[in-house]
Every structure is written in structure tokens, then in C-alpha cells.
Write a protein that holds these residues in place. Structure first.
Motif, PDB file in Angstrom:
ATOM      1  N   ARG A 116       0.836  -1.200   0.000  1.00 42.12           N
ATOM      2  CA  ARG A 116       0.000   0.000   0.000  1.00 42.12           C
ATOM      3  C   ARG A 116       0.871   1.251   0.000  1.00 42.12           C
ATOM      4  NH1 ARG A 116      -4.641   1.249  -1.712  1.00 42.12           N
ATOM      5  NH2 ARG A 116      -3.142   2.434  -2.922  1.00 42.12           N
ATOM      6  N   ILE A 117       1.926   1.240   0.797  1.00 41.09           N
ATOM      7  CA  ILE A 117       2.839   2.377   0.854  1.00 41.09           C
ATOM      8  C   ILE A 117       3.494   2.597  -0.503  1.00 41.09           C
ATOM      9  CG2 ILE A 117       5.056   3.143   1.808  1.00 41.09           C
ATOM     10  CD1 ILE A 117       4.179   1.899   4.479  1.00 41.09           C
ATOM     11  N   TYR A 118       3.985   1.521  -1.096  1.00 39.25           N
ATOM     12  CA  TYR A 118       4.649   1.631  -2.394  1.00 39.25           C
ATOM     13  C   TYR A 118       3.702   2.209  -3.445  1.00 39.25           C
ATOM     14  CZ  TYR A 118       7.276   0.202  -6.552  1.00 39.25           C
ATOM     15  OH  TYR A 118       7.950   0.190  -7.742  1.00 39.25           O
ATOM     16  N   ALA A 119       2.477   1.705  -3.473  1.00 36.41           N
ATOM     17  CA  ALA A 119       1.504   2.187  -4.454  1.00 36.41           C
ATOM     18  C   ALA A 119       1.203   3.669  -4.245  1.00 36.41           C
ATOM     19  CB  ALA A 119       0.217   1.366  -4.362  1.00 36.41           C
ATOM     20  N   ASP A 120       1.051   4.080  -2.990  1.00 35.04           N
ATOM     21  CA  ASP A 120       0.743   5.485  -2.708  1.00 35.04           C
ATOM     22  C   ASP A 120       1.910   6.402  -3.070  1.00 35.04           C
ATOM     23  OD1 ASP A 120      -1.760   4.807  -1.837  1.00 35.04           O
ATOM     24  OD2 ASP A 120      -1.325   5.013   0.302  1.00 35.04           O
ATOM     25  N   GLU A 196       2.943 -10.400 -13.144  1.00 32.24           N
ATOM     26  CA  GLU A 196       3.070 -10.686 -14.574  1.00 32.24           C
ATOM     27  C   GLU A 196       3.371 -12.159 -14.834  1.00 32.24           C
ATOM     28  OE1 GLU A 196       4.589  -6.613 -16.634  1.00 32.24           O
ATOM     29  OE2 GLU A 196       6.140  -7.863 -15.730  1.00 32.24           O
ATOM     30  N   ARG A 197       3.782 -12.873 -13.797  1.00 31.03           N
ATOM     31  CA  ARG A 197       4.141 -14.280 -13.981  1.00 31.03           C
ATOM     32  C   ARG A 197       2.912 -15.191 -13.918  1.00 31.03           C
ATOM     33  NH1 ARG A 197       9.684 -14.805 -13.072  1.00 31.03           N
ATOM     34  NH2 ARG A 197      10.646 -12.771 -13.409  1.00 31.03           N
ATOM     35  N   CYS A 198       2.099 -15.018 -12.854  1.00 24.23           N
ATOM     36  CA  CYS A 198       0.979 -15.951 -12.667  1.00 24.23           C
ATOM     37  C   CYS A 198      -0.386 -15.280 -12.744  1.00 24.23           C
ATOM     38  CB  CYS A 198       1.116 -16.680 -11.328  1.00 24.23           C
ATOM     39  SG  CYS A 198       0.815 -15.631  -9.883  1.00 24.23           S
ATOM     40  N   GLY A 199      -0.418 -13.943 -12.806  1.00 28.16           N
ATOM     41  CA  GLY A 199      -1.683 -13.234 -12.944  1.00 28.16           C
ATOM     42  C   GLY A 199      -2.390 -12.901 -11.647  1.00 28.16           C
ATOM     43  N   ALA A 200      -1.831 -13.283 -10.506  1.00 30.03           N
ATOM     44  CA  ALA A 200      -2.464 -12.968  -9.219  1.00 30.03           C
ATOM     45  C   ALA A 200      -2.554 -11.455  -9.055  1.00 30.03           C
ATOM     46  CB  ALA A 200      -1.667 -13.585  -8.078  1.00 30.03           C
ATOM     47  N   ARG A 201      -3.649 -10.998  -8.435  1.00 30.78           N
ATOM     48  CA  ARG A 201      -3.877  -9.563  -8.275  1.00 30.78           C
ATOM     49  C   ARG A 201      -4.200  -9.228  -6.827  1.00 30.78           C
ATOM     50  NH1 ARG A 201      -5.527  -6.341 -12.572  1.00 30.78           N
ATOM     51  NH2 ARG A 201      -6.960  -5.240 -11.188  1.00 30.78           N
ATOM     52  N   ARG A 202      -3.827  -8.012  -6.447  1.00 33.76           N
ATOM     53  CA  ARG A 202      -4.279  -7.452  -5.180  1.00 33.76           C
ATOM     54  C   ARG A 202      -4.924  -6.116  -5.486  1.00 33.76           C
ATOM     55  NH1 ARG A 202      -1.077  -6.172   0.483  1.00 33.76           N
ATOM     56  NH2 ARG A 202      -2.882  -5.318   1.543  1.00 33.76           N
ATOM     57  N   ASN A 203      -6.241  -6.034  -5.305  1.00 36.86           N
ATOM     58  CA  ASN A 203      -6.991  -4.829  -5.645  1.00 36.86           C
ATOM     59  C   ASN A 203      -7.033  -3.866  -4.470  1.00 36.86           C
ATOM     60  OD1 ASN A 203      -7.821  -5.717  -8.304  1.00 36.86           O
ATOM     61  ND2 ASN A 203      -9.191  -7.136  -7.278  1.00 36.86           N
ATOM     62  N   PHE A 204      -7.010  -2.568  -4.794  1.00 36.00           N
ATOM     63  CA  PHE A 204      -7.100  -1.533  -3.773  1.00 36.00           C
ATOM     64  C   PHE A 204      -8.413  -0.772  -3.851  1.00 36.00           C
ATOM     65  CE2 PHE A 204      -2.347  -1.574  -4.309  1.00 36.00           C
ATOM     66  CZ  PHE A 204      -2.113  -2.246  -3.123  1.00 36.00           C
ATOM     67  N   GLY A 205      -9.239  -1.083  -4.820  1.00 35.83           N
ATOM     68  CA  GLY A 205     -10.456  -0.309  -5.037  1.00 35.83           C
ATOM     69  C   GLY A 205     -11.399  -0.296  -3.859  1.00 35.83           C
ATOM     70  N   GLY A 206     -11.394  -1.348  -3.044  1.00 39.66           N
ATOM     71  CA  GLY A 206     -12.336  -1.424  -1.936  1.00 39.66           C
ATOM     72  C   GLY A 206     -11.868  -0.750  -0.684  1.00 39.66           C
ATOM     73  N   GLU A 207     -10.623  -0.255  -0.683  1.00 43.11           N
ATOM     74  CA  GLU A 207     -10.079   0.348   0.527  1.00 43.11           C
ATOM     75  C   GLU A 207     -10.470   1.800   0.624  1.00 43.11           C
ATOM     76  OE1 GLU A 207      -6.086  -2.435   0.749  1.00 43.11           O
ATOM     77  OE2 GLU A 207      -5.960  -0.282   0.936  1.00 43.11           O
TER      78      GLU A 207
END
Length: 207
Positions: A116-120, A196-207
Motif C-alpha cells: 500500500r505504501i509503495y503504491a501510494d 506478470e508471472r501468474c496473474g495474481a492480483r491485489r486490488n485496492f479499489g475497496g479500501e
């Protein structure tokens, strides 16, 4: 009237280069605050693997918060002078803030989640990089820009092993390989982190 700093043509690249170091630099500084496992100094049964956690090192957290506050202050200063408050990244709303004469100031991170810190931080530094030309050559921003760059340089001297910008910093928790990158919205906001390797995602839209 806009006053141009004499000999300022190299300043936009100079500012952009330093802003690009900030996301990884801040994460690296905060990592120094994490307690490490150390052998317990108390006597114990022979062969015991008992360990104790060292106290949290507060200084790096303060150093990271101070630098982050300066980064955000430049974004807020630009919005204040230009009147473009709507253009500020939403990431600023998620930080630890106090009321000031410039409406508010960021004084630290409200989250301890490194993703979260990195994204912000990427969000806010990207906002500044997109305005680097104006910030770097316009005389009204000279002092805050020079002070921010000096703080970035000081932080790098204090933490000389800090890496520079690395787009594939994150290790995916699913496949355990390095390849996690941000997904951006049309407005430039980071919506998710995606492997980019396996497609797993962590979404921030709900926070």
C-alpha cells in the motif's frame, strides 16, 4: 508572471531523477525499523533455539515519514499555487494528515502495508514527475524543490544501500517470483498490483 530560474534547463531531468528514487528509498528506510531476531542473552537450556525480538527501531520510521511529508508537501504546494486541488492523487487522502494553513499537511504513512505504501508513493511521485518541468524551472517552486532534493540526497547518504527505482520489486505471494507491477486507471491512480508471472492480483479499489 512566471519567473524562470536562470540556467534551469537541466533541472526537470534532475528533479525527475530524484523523484524516481523515492518509492524504493522510502520502503528501504522503513525496512530498517523492523525488529530482527537475536539470540536471547538470558541463560537457557543447552540446545534451545529460543530467540527474542529486538525492539522496534523508531528512527527510520521518523526519517521515512519526514521525507514522505516533504514529497506530499510539494504536491500540496503545487495544488495550492495552481488552484488545481482536484488533480491531487487520491493517495493523499489515505495518509496521516494534520490541518494547516495550506488546508492540510501529510506527516506520515497511515498504513504499515509495504504494498500500500509503495503504491501510494508511486502515485504521488508520478503526479510530481508529470509536473516536473513547471516545478523545476518556475522560481516560485525553487526553494521547496531544492529542499526536497536535498532531503532525498541526505536520505540516500544515510541509507547508502538503498536501491533505486525497480518496477518489479515485489515478490508475488502466490508464485513467489518477482514480477508484481501496478495496474493504473485512466486517471493514473493505482488500482491493483498484478503479478506478470501468474496473474495474481491485489486490488485496492475497496479500501
Amino acid at each position: 508572471m512566471t519567473y524562470i530560474i536562470p540556467g534551469a534547463l537541466g533541472r526537470p531531468d534532475w528533479l525527475t531523477r530524484h523523484l524516481g528514487q523515492v518509492p524504493m528509498l522510502l520502503l528501504h528506510i522503513r525496512e530498517h525499523a523492523l525488529p530482527s531476531l537475536q539470540a536471547n542473552a538470558e541463560p537457557r537450556v543447552s540446545g534451545s533455539k529460543e530467540q527474542t525480538t529486538a525492539p522496534l527501531n523508531i528512527d527510520p520510521i521518523d526519517h521515512a515519514d519526514e521525507l514522505w511529508g516533504e514529497v506530499c508537501a510539494l504536491a500540496i504546494d503545487y495544488a495550492d499555487r495552481s488552484g488545481d486541488w482536484k488533480g491531487l492523487p487520491d493517495a493523499l487522502d489515505r495518509q496521516w494528515r494534520i490541518a494547516t494553513s495550506a488546508q492540510f499537511s501529510v506527516v506520515g504513512f497511515s498504513s504499515s502495508d509495504p504494498d500500500r505504501i509503495y503504491a501510494d508513493v508511486v502515485d504521488v511521485t508520478r503526479y510530481l514527475i508529470e509536473r516536473a518541468w513547471t516545478l523545476a524551472i518556475n522560481q516560485q517552486y525553487q526553494i521547496p524543490v531544492d529542499e526536497l532534493v536535498a532531503s532525498i540526497q541526505s536520505a540516500r547518504r544515510r541509507y547508502p544501500d538503498a536501491p533505486s527505482f525497480a518496477p518489479h520489486r515485489h515478490r508475488c505471494p502466490k508464485c513467489l517470483l518477482h514480477g508484481v507491477v501496478p495496474d493504473y486507471s485512466e486517471s493514473g491512480e493505482i488500482l491493483a498490483l498484478r503479478c506478470e508471472r501468474c496473474g495474481a492480483r491485489r486490488n485496492f479499489g475497496g479500501e
